[in-house]
Design an enzyme around this catalytic site. Structure first.
Site, PDB file in Angstrom:
ATOM      1  N   GLY A  82      -9.681   0.937   2.396  1.00 28.98           N
ATOM      2  CA  GLY A  82     -10.409   2.143   2.033  1.00 28.98           C
ATOM      3  C   GLY A  82     -10.355   2.333   0.530  1.00 28.98           C
ATOM      4  N   SER A  83     -10.101   3.549   0.092  1.00 25.12           N
ATOM      5  CA  SER A  83     -10.116   3.852  -1.343  1.00 25.12           C
ATOM      6  C   SER A  83      -8.913   3.316  -2.107  1.00 25.12           C
ATOM      7  CB  SER A  83     -10.227   5.363  -1.552  1.00 25.12           C
ATOM      8  OG  SER A  83     -11.537   5.798  -1.273  1.00 25.12           O
ATOM      9  N   VAL A  84      -7.926   2.777  -1.416  1.00 22.39           N
ATOM     10  CA  VAL A  84      -6.862   2.073  -2.135  1.00 22.39           C
ATOM     11  C   VAL A  84      -7.451   0.862  -2.859  1.00 22.39           C
ATOM     12  CG1 VAL A  84      -4.689   0.785  -1.853  1.00 22.39           C
ATOM     13  CG2 VAL A  84      -5.017   2.950  -0.668  1.00 22.39           C
ATOM     14  N   SER A  85      -8.625   0.409  -2.419  1.00 20.27           N
ATOM     15  CA  SER A  85      -9.349  -0.653  -3.132  1.00 20.27           C
ATOM     16  C   SER A  85      -9.619  -0.266  -4.579  1.00 20.27           C
ATOM     17  CB  SER A  85     -10.689  -0.939  -2.444  1.00 20.27           C
ATOM     18  OG  SER A  85     -10.533  -1.334  -1.104  1.00 20.27           O
ATOM     19  N   LYS A  86      -9.745   1.014  -4.859  1.00 22.62           N
ATOM     20  CA  LYS A  86     -10.077   1.471  -6.214  1.00 22.62           C
ATOM     21  C   LYS A  86      -8.997   1.096  -7.225  1.00 22.62           C
ATOM     22  CE  LYS A  86     -13.028   5.421  -4.925  1.00 22.62           C
ATOM     23  NZ  LYS A  86     -13.177   5.166  -3.488  1.00 22.62           N
TER      24      LYS A  86
END
EC number: 3.4.21.-
Length: 642
Positions: A369-373
């Protein structure tokens, strides 16, 4: 006890029909199945009248058989019965057949007062003359249940539950078109059991074939119940429990049903549910499975804790927290890991799943999810340090885009994208990361929308606020940054981070396609489906984890399109900020959510740690916060090994 609408004067004739029932082999099949641990016996019957089924069930109960499925259908003057009884031990049960609503309700209330639980209910006829059949059992594991019959609207059942979580055990739609009635049975849902129920109504009829296709596009999902109305509208229920191989058949005549039962018996599959419609020329729906009951889940832990003075205590505490959360929330797969200076000191992988699911290993990769950021911010840090970008770089002009629909777009800088202040508000408009399909449809485009095309589309829209004047979390910001990084470096974002950011860590794109995820040991669990963003012209729905949510992860890689293990995430935090640009920052964290995943990454004083689940459909966000900010996060309690 068997209760019937039949008068006592008919009792003798009912009892005399035992041999008559046996003389209709097309209406019943008594089957013996070979099993690795022995044999079991099953009786499948259909097309039986009230007297016939009374005699049949009395004998079956006396012989040690129990109800697996029961259905009443046809007209009230000529009601027919179908059912499945299996020889097995179990809790005490009682059955009622062909009772009007007054008699049925009295029977239901009486047995409920004695501790019985409704497990099967079926009805036929109209609102004024409906007949009911049902089973009640003494099931200690079911403390609360709610059954409501005579509903004009199936969705009104939720009002009767008073927000108490329920899973639907059975539905019976009876009455005539435009005068339909519903009987719905639910048991209390104590473990976040996942299912989908597709009620049929006169104002919204659903195509069963399309439902079957879309629901089974989700890995491990299958039909577990089908009700048939008298005008042959199927009401199906689906879930993700496991029964081995399974087969679903609908619209079968009696002769076709007989042949189908024989064909599936040859494959060692047996009937687990049956429903009928009509008094004469009846049609049937039937489900077959390799296992009569869903496989039980097993708790498994892999991985080690190696970096503390009391490794056993740390492992025991971690395991206890995760076991409680996963079992209460029906989460099947998870990982927790911790590192110190990039060295893993604890990695545990958890599985609460059936034997046909993979056991999670520490090296398995989950959606971030947004941990990809984190990786987009790290890549941006590199370019800032190298002087290829600066915080005040105006993004659209840098990309050669100088004529936006809203001139304020020209003022959006790299810093605005990093700080979520660029002017995009997903509370006002849909989240830009999930509108790929919408854009394609708006443009009459049959090919998937690329990130460049999405950027051009957004560029043609007005901003929601002046850049720098507000802060609203934005997936589009890091998507635009990933495109900017690729433009500057002359290579794909994925290629760039592998060469310049990851330093050998095992992080990769999480592909959108269901085919590319078919053999992935980590199942992206969700109950939701919709039309795929990667195939805008498709009329077939897919799991929301495979593009049904409107996203294309290949294009949104910089925002939420990556996957990795919890161990890898904890190692990456040794040199990178969890939420900002630059090096490691203690006491910061990043939280990621996307269909089929929930991830958390945090840097503490010395420890960097991560927790990842294979679903975000747990009981509530409050439960998630209690997990990641609760005891599992209290690494300071344990002394590190010297």
């Amino acid at each position: 006890m068997y209760t019937s609408r039949l008068l006592l004067s008919n009792l003798a004739s009912c009892l005399s029909l035992a041999t008559l029932v046996a003389s209709f082999p097309a209406n019943q099949q008594d089957l013996t199945f070979a099993k690795r641990n022995g044999t079991f016996e099953q009786s499948v019957f259909y097309g039986l009248t009230g007297p016939e089924v009374e005699a049949k069930l009395a004998k079956l109960k006396a012989d040690g058989y129990r109800p697996t499925s029961l259905n009443i259908h046809g007209s009230t003057s000529d009601a027919k019965y179908a059912g499945i009884w299996t020889k097995q031990t179990g809790d005490d049960f009682e059955t009622i057949l062909g009772a009007n609503k007054t008699v049925y309700d009295a029977w239901l209330d009486s047995h409920k007062a004695q501790g019985y639980v409704s497990t099967h209910v079926s009805a036929t006829g109209g609102s004024s003359d409906a007949l009911f059949a049902g089973v009640m059992e003494k099931v200690p594991s079911v403390a609360n249940w709610i059954q409501v019959c005579g509903l004009d609207n199936p969705y009104a059942y939720a009002n009767a539950t008073i927000d108490e979580p329920m899973y639907i055990k059975g539905v019976s739609m009876y009455g005539a078109p435009n005068e339909r009635q519903y009987c719905i049975l639910g048991h209390e849902n104590l473990v976040n059991y996942q299912q989908t129920v597709f009620y049929q109504t006169d104002y919204f009829k659903k195509d069963y074939a399309k439902l079957l296709q879309s629901e089974t596009s989700k890995r491990h999902w299958r039909p577990v119940f089908i009700d048939l109305s008298e005008d042959l509208l199927p009401t199906p229920i689906f879930d993700d429990t496991s029964v081995g191989q399974w087969v679903a058949r609908t619209d079968l005549s009696a002769s076709e049903l007989e042949a189908e039962i024989a064909a599936q018996k040859a494959k060692n599959l047996y009937a687990v549910h049956i429903a009928g419609a009509g008094s004469k020329g009846s049609k049937y729906a039937v489900l077959f499975a390799e296992h009569l009951s869903p496989l039980e889940r097993k708790w498994t832990v892999t991985g080690e804790v190696t970096g503390f003075k009391t490794n056993d205590v740390v492992a025991k505490d971690m395991d206890a927290v995760m076991e409680e959360f996963m079992k209460k929330n029906s989460v099947r797969q998870a990982q927790v890991a911790a590192s110190v200076n990039g060295t893993v000191v604890a990695e545990r992988s958890y599985t609460w799943a059936e034997s046909d699911r993979a056991v999670v290993k520490p090296t398995d990769k989950f959606g971030l999810g947004s941990v990809s950021k984190m990786f987009t911010y790290a890549a941006t840090t590199n370019l800032l340090n190298e002087g290829l970008l600066n915080h005040t770089t105006r993004v659209y002009p840098f990309l050669g885009m100088n004529n936006p629909a809203d001139n304020r777009s020209l003022d959006i800088t790299v810093d605005h994208l990093l700080q979520h202040t660029a002017g995009y508000n997903r509370d006002i408009k849909p989240d830009i990361g999930f509108i790929f399909r919408n854009i394609a449809l708006e443009r009459n485009q049959t090919t998937p929308v690329s990130l460049r095309e999405l950027i051009e589309y957004v560029y043609e829209q007005p901003l929601d606020f002046t850049p720098g004047t507000d802060s609203v979390y934005s997936n589009y910001g890091t998507m635009l940054l990933s495109y900017l990084i690729a433009n500057i470096t002359g290579e794909s974002f994925n290629s760039y981070i592998h060469k310049n950011v990851l330093n050998g860590l095992d992080v990769e794109l999480y592909p959108t396609s269901p085919e590319l995820n078919a053999n992935n040991p980590i199942v992206q669990e969700t109950k939701y489906t919709f039309y795929p963003a990667q195939d805008p012209a498709s009329t077939k729905q897919v799991s929301n984890a495979n593009g049904g949510d409107g996203s294309i992860r290949e294009e949104a890689i910089g925002a939420f399109g990556l996957r990795a293990s919890a161990s890898t995430i904890s190692q990456f935090l040794a040199n990178h900020a969890a939420y900002d640009i630059g090096p490691r920052q203690a006491y910061t964290y990043r939280d990621g959510t996307i269909v089929g995943s929930r991830a958390f990454a945090q840097s503490q004083d010395l420890i960097d740690w991560s927790l990842i689940l294979n679903t975000r459909e747990y009981e509530s966000e409050q439960k998630w916060e209690q997990l990641v900010f609760g005891p599992i996060s209290q690494w300071y309690k344990y002394a590190l090994a010297e």
